[in-house]
Design a protein around this motif. Structure first.
Motif, short mmCIF file in Angstrom:
data_model
loop_
_atom_site.label_atom_id
_atom_site.label_comp_id
_atom_site.label_asym_id
_atom_site.label_seq_id
_atom_site.Cartn_x
_atom_site.Cartn_y
_atom_site.Cartn_z
N ARG A 96 0.83 -1.22 0.00
CA ARG A 96 0.00 0.00 0.00
C ARG A 96 0.85 1.25 0.00
N ARG A 97 2.01 1.15 0.62
CA ARG A 97 2.96 2.27 0.64
C ARG A 97 4.24 1.81 -0.05
N PRO A 98 5.07 2.75 -0.49
CA PRO A 98 6.29 2.36 -1.19
C PRO A 98 7.21 1.47 -0.34
N HIS A 99 7.71 0.42 -0.98
CA HIS A 99 8.71 -0.48 -0.39
C HIS A 99 9.95 -0.43 -1.26
N HIS A 100 11.10 -0.63 -0.64
CA HIS A 100 12.35 -0.69 -1.39
C HIS A 100 12.51 -2.05 -2.05
N MET A 101 12.96 -2.04 -3.29
CA MET A 101 13.17 -3.27 -4.03
C MET A 101 14.37 -4.04 -3.49
N THR A 102 15.34 -3.32 -2.97
CA THR A 102 16.55 -3.95 -2.45
C THR A 102 16.66 -3.73 -0.95
N GLN A 103 17.43 -4.57 -0.31
CA GLN A 103 17.65 -4.42 1.12
C GLN A 103 18.62 -3.28 1.38
N GLY A 104 18.51 -2.68 2.53
CA GLY A 104 19.45 -1.64 2.93
C GLY A 104 19.14 -0.24 2.45
N ARG A 105 18.05 -0.07 1.73
CA ARG A 105 17.63 1.25 1.25
C ARG A 105 18.78 2.04 0.61
N PRO A 106 19.29 1.57 -0.50
CA PRO A 106 20.44 2.22 -1.14
C PRO A 106 20.09 3.60 -1.70
N GLN A 107 21.13 4.38 -1.92
CA GLN A 107 20.97 5.68 -2.58
C GLN A 107 20.64 5.44 -4.05
N GLY A 108 20.12 6.45 -4.68
CA GLY A 108 19.86 6.37 -6.12
C GLY A 108 18.70 5.49 -6.48
N CYS A 109 17.57 5.68 -5.82
CA CYS A 109 16.36 4.92 -6.13
C CYS A 109 15.27 5.88 -6.58
N ARG A 110 14.38 5.38 -7.40
CA ARG A 110 13.22 6.16 -7.82
C ARG A 110 11.96 5.35 -7.59
N LEU A 111 10.90 6.06 -7.26
CA LEU A 111 9.62 5.41 -7.03
C LEU A 111 8.96 5.07 -8.36
N VAL A 112 8.58 3.81 -8.52
CA VAL A 112 7.75 3.38 -9.63
C VAL A 112 6.35 3.27 -9.04
N LYS A 113 5.57 4.32 -9.24
CA LYS A 113 4.27 4.47 -8.57
C LYS A 113 3.33 3.30 -8.82
N ASP A 114 3.32 2.80 -10.04
CA ASP A 114 2.38 1.73 -10.38
C ASP A 114 2.57 0.49 -9.50
N TRP A 115 3.78 0.32 -8.98
CA TRP A 115 4.09 -0.85 -8.15
C TRP A 115 4.42 -0.50 -6.71
N ASN A 116 4.38 0.81 -6.35
CA ASN A 116 4.78 1.25 -5.01
C ASN A 116 6.13 0.65 -4.64
N LEU A 117 7.06 0.80 -5.56
CA LEU A 117 8.36 0.16 -5.42
C LEU A 117 9.46 1.17 -5.67
N MET A 118 10.38 1.27 -4.71
CA MET A 118 11.57 2.10 -4.87
C MET A 118 12.62 1.24 -5.58
N VAL A 119 12.89 1.60 -6.83
CA VAL A 119 13.75 0.79 -7.69
C VAL A 119 15.09 1.49 -7.88
N PRO A 120 16.19 0.78 -7.64
CA PRO A 120 17.51 1.38 -7.87
C PRO A 120 17.69 1.82 -9.32
N ASP A 121 18.39 2.94 -9.47
CA ASP A 121 18.65 3.47 -10.81
C ASP A 121 19.35 2.44 -11.70
N GLU A 122 20.24 1.62 -11.14
CA GLU A 122 20.97 0.65 -11.95
C GLU A 122 20.01 -0.33 -12.64
N ILE A 123 18.88 -0.62 -12.00
CA ILE A 123 17.90 -1.52 -12.61
C ILE A 123 17.08 -0.76 -13.65
#
Length: 132
Positions: A96-123
């Motif tokens: 329901r709220r944004p979750h990080h895609m990776t563990q440790g909440r790395p820098q350089g993430c963007r929210l993909v709103k459709d999935w409520n997912l904080m996705v690292p820029d490298e992905i």
């Protein structure tokens, strides 16, 4: 579910199919290698039984995993012939709220709103540790 048994040199092996592997790898990325290895390996599979993928995801009952699976399938929508119904099923399971895609909440993430997912820029950029 999604496991077959094979014998090799007198040893019984349990092997997961592509659908179960997709879900398991995105659920336990800590056991699967780098994001580059994960993404490239999953992209090398030409076909997934998408109903099975959705069902395995549902059985895990993990909102973050549902978002990861949905995000991956959404990115491969055309090549995997993903229908909106598959994505809608996964969207109902997302956090329901944004979750990080990776563990440790790395820098350089963007929210993909459709999935409520904080996705690292490298992905998102598929930059896989490129050097300039």
């Amino acid at each position: 579910m999604g496991v077959t048994r094979h014998e090799r040199s007198g040893v019984e092996l349990r092997v997961t199919g592509h659908e179960r592997t997709l879900v398991d790898v995105l659920d336990r990325t800590d056991l699967a290698g780098s994001w580059e290895e994960i993404w490239r390996s999953l992209e090398s599979v030409e076909f997934f039984g998408l109903e099975q993928v959705v069902e395995f995801t549902r059985l895990l009952d993990n909102a973050t995993t549902a978002a990861k699976v949905g995000f991956f399938l959404d990115r491969r929508r055309e090549s995997l012939m993903v229908e909106e119904a598959h994505l809608d099923s996964l969207r109902r399971l997302r956090p329901r709220r944004p979750h990080h895609m990776t563990q440790g909440r790395p820098q350089g993430c963007r929210l993909v709103k459709d999935w409520n997912l904080m996705v690292p820029d490298e992905i998102l950029e598929r930059s896989w540790g490129e050097t300039s």
